[in-house]
Write a protein that holds these residues in place. Structure first.
Motif, PDB file in Angstrom:
ATOM      1  N   UNK A  71      24.030  45.103  42.431  1.00 26.16           N
ATOM      2  CA  UNK A  71      24.792  44.140  41.623  1.00 26.16           C
ATOM      3  C   UNK A  71      26.231  44.578  41.398  1.00 26.16           C
ATOM      4  N   UNK A  72      26.520  45.836  41.582  1.00 31.62           N
ATOM      5  CA  UNK A  72      27.854  46.369  41.268  1.00 31.62           C
ATOM      6  C   UNK A  72      28.974  45.637  41.996  1.00 31.62           C
ATOM      7  N   UNK A  73      28.789  45.355  43.287  1.00 31.74           N
ATOM      8  CA  UNK A  73      29.843  44.689  44.058  1.00 31.74           C
ATOM      9  C   UNK A  73      30.105  43.274  43.558  1.00 31.74           C
ATOM     10  N   UNK A  74      29.046  42.552  43.230  1.00 32.39           N
ATOM     11  CA  UNK A  74      29.201  41.184  42.734  1.00 32.39           C
ATOM     12  C   UNK A  74      29.953  41.174  41.399  1.00 32.39           C
ATOM     13  N   UNK A  75      29.588  42.092  40.510  1.00 33.04           N
ATOM     14  CA  UNK A  75      30.265  42.165  39.216  1.00 33.04           C
ATOM     15  C   UNK A  75      31.729  42.542  39.394  1.00 33.04           C
ATOM     16  N   UNK A  76      31.988  43.458  40.294  1.00 32.28           N
ATOM     17  CA  UNK A  76      33.364  43.895  40.533  1.00 32.28           C
ATOM     18  C   UNK A  76      34.221  42.728  41.021  1.00 32.28           C
ATOM     19  N   UNK A  77      33.662  41.932  41.918  1.00 27.71           N
ATOM     20  CA  UNK A  77      34.405  40.777  42.447  1.00 27.71           C
ATOM     21  C   UNK A  77      34.735  39.788  41.325  1.00 27.71           C
ATOM     22  N   UNK A  78      33.775  39.551  40.449  1.00 26.60           N
ATOM     23  CA  UNK A  78      33.995  38.596  39.359  1.00 26.60           C
ATOM     24  C   UNK A  78      35.042  39.104  38.364  1.00 26.60           C
ATOM     25  N   UNK A  79      35.085  40.410  38.180  1.00 31.71           N
ATOM     26  CA  UNK A  79      36.076  40.994  37.274  1.00 31.71           C
ATOM     27  C   UNK A  79      37.475  40.896  37.874  1.00 31.71           C
ATOM     28  N   UNK A  80      37.578  41.185  39.159  1.00 34.21           N
ATOM     29  CA  UNK A  80      38.881  41.163  39.823  1.00 34.21           C
ATOM     30  C   UNK A  80      39.362  39.756  40.144  1.00 34.21           C
ATOM     31  N   UNK A  81      38.425  38.809  40.253  1.00 35.62           N
ATOM     32  CA  UNK A  81      38.787  37.431  40.594  1.00 35.62           C
ATOM     33  C   UNK A  81      38.100  36.462  39.630  1.00 35.62           C
ATOM     34  N   UNK A  82      38.449  36.522  38.357  1.00 39.32           N
ATOM     35  CA  UNK A  82      37.790  35.648  37.370  1.00 39.32           C
ATOM     36  C   UNK A  82      38.154  34.181  37.589  1.00 39.32           C
ATOM     37  N   UNK A  83      37.207  33.310  37.292  1.00 36.40           N
ATOM     38  CA  UNK A  83      37.457  31.873  37.399  1.00 36.40           C
ATOM     39  C   UNK A  83      38.442  31.439  36.316  1.00 36.40           C
ATOM     40  N   UNK A  84      39.227  30.411  36.618  1.00 42.20           N
ATOM     41  CA  UNK A  84      40.125  29.851  35.614  1.00 42.20           C
ATOM     42  C   UNK A  84      39.299  29.049  34.616  1.00 42.20           C
ATOM     43  N   UNK A  85      39.903  28.705  33.504  1.00 42.25           N
ATOM     44  CA  UNK A  85      39.187  27.917  32.498  1.00 42.25           C
ATOM     45  C   UNK A  85      38.732  26.575  33.079  1.00 42.25           C
ATOM     46  N   UNK A  86      39.602  25.912  33.833  1.00 41.94           N
ATOM     47  CA  UNK A  86      39.237  24.606  34.382  1.00 41.94           C
ATOM     48  C   UNK A  86      38.098  24.722  35.393  1.00 41.94           C
ATOM     49  N   UNK A  87      38.060  25.815  36.149  1.00 46.81           N
ATOM     50  CA  UNK A  87      36.958  26.022  37.099  1.00 46.81           C
ATOM     51  C   UNK A  87      35.650  26.222  36.353  1.00 46.81           C
ATOM     52  N   UNK A  88      35.678  27.000  35.276  1.00 42.12           N
ATOM     53  CA  UNK A  88      34.468  27.249  34.496  1.00 42.12           C
ATOM     54  C   UNK A  88      33.939  25.970  33.860  1.00 42.12           C
ATOM     55  N   UNK A  89      34.854  25.057  33.552  1.00 43.43           N
ATOM     56  CA  UNK A  89      34.462  23.804  32.909  1.00 43.43           C
ATOM     57  C   UNK A  89      34.083  22.716  33.911  1.00 43.43           C
ATOM     58  N   UNK A  90      34.203  23.023  35.202  1.00 43.34           N
ATOM     59  CA  UNK A  90      33.804  22.064  36.227  1.00 43.34           C
ATOM     60  C   UNK A  90      34.811  20.963  36.498  1.00 43.34           C
ATOM     61  N   UNK A  91      36.076  21.186  36.146  1.00 43.30           N
ATOM     62  CA  UNK A  91      37.105  20.171  36.365  1.00 43.30           C
ATOM     63  C   UNK A  91      37.556  20.169  37.824  1.00 43.30           C
ATOM     64  N   UNK A  92      37.654  18.986  38.407  1.00 41.81           N
ATOM     65  CA  UNK A  92      38.065  18.837  39.804  1.00 41.81           C
ATOM     66  C   UNK A  92      39.211  17.829  39.895  1.00 41.81           C
ATOM     67  N   UNK A  93      40.036  17.945  40.947  1.00 46.22           N
ATOM     68  CA  UNK A  93      41.187  17.056  41.113  1.00 46.22           C
ATOM     69  C   UNK A  93      40.812  15.579  41.015  1.00 46.22           C
ATOM     70  N   UNK A  94      41.590  14.848  40.219  1.00 47.61           N
ATOM     71  CA  UNK A  94      41.401  13.407  40.095  1.00 47.61           C
ATOM     72  C   UNK A  94      40.288  12.974  39.172  1.00 47.61           C
ATOM     73  N   UNK A  95      39.604  13.901  38.536  1.00 42.41           N
ATOM     74  CA  UNK A  95      38.493  13.546  37.647  1.00 42.41           C
ATOM     75  C   UNK A  95      38.956  12.668  36.489  1.00 42.41           C
TER      76      UNK A  95
END
Length: 206
Positions: A71-95
């Motif tokens: 699991x270490x590699x997956x966690x590391x990737x998420x820490x270094x490349x966190x999702x933006x707030x809009x991505x976490x909320x499921x917002x997509x272009x033109x919604x």
């Protein structure tokens, strides 16, 4: 809310066993021996890497090593490349999005950068996402009643509420949503001071 793992962690010379949680903006570690939980916000992390099944983090408070295995590699990737707030909320272009209640100007700017179909102060029947900001159980009851009557199909309702306030708690929000016939499916950190809970109409009710 994130990933979790029971593991051994090293903080400087201290070695502890407990549960590590990878949240949307921080790492939490809860020792099994009853010691105070440890918190490492992503904003304080200077470096992170995965080496031989270990997640090695260097933050403003010092070094930390979590023995996570694969699991270490997956966690590391998420820490270094966190999702933006809009991505976490499921917002997509033109919604098509509706906002009810008070939201900060930063969130409004983030929305406008993604879509021009933003309706403020009222719920548009064509909305794919509805955001309801509440600050008390009273505003929650009023707002969710109106929203629940409007939601159709796969439209989702995000209820945004302040953290650590006795006027409204997570249990209050969950209870109100379920009472309105909705199903809670996700929670994210909306801001340093607020949490967001996502509700939808159960499949059998669509």
């Amino acid at each position: 809310m994130g990933n979790e793992a029971t593991c051994t962690a090293h903080f400087g010379k201290k070695k502890l066993t407990g549960k590590a949680l990878l949240e949307t903006s921080e790492i939490l570690f809860r020792p099994t021996d009853g010691s105070p939980r440890l918190r490492i916000p992503f904003s304080t992390i200077k470096s992170a890497k995965a080496v031989d099944g270990e997640l090695r983090v260097q933050s403003a408070d010092g070094s930390a090593i979590f023995e996570l295995g694969a699991t270490a590699e997956k966690w590391c990737h998420k820490i270094l490349h966190p999702k933006t707030r809009t991505e976490k909320l499921g917002l997509k272009p033109g919604m098509n999005v509706s906002l009810i209640g008070d939201f900060d100007s930063d969130f409004a700017k983030e929305l406008r950068a993604i879509s021009q179909n933003i309706h403020n102060g009222k719920i548009n029947p064509a909305s794919e996402l509805i955001f309801l900001s509440v600050g008390s159980t009273k505003s929650l009851a009023t707002g969710i009643d109106k929203a629940a009557r409007t939601i159709r199909g796969a439209t989702a309702l995000w209820i945004v509420y302040p953290k650590g306030k006795k006027e409204i708690t997570e249990n209050d929000v969950l209870s109100a949503g379920r009472k309105a016939g909705l199903k809670d499916i996700k929670v994210v950190g909306f801001a340093a001071t607020h949490t967001a809970l996502k509700f939808v109409v159960p499949l059998e009710g669509r």
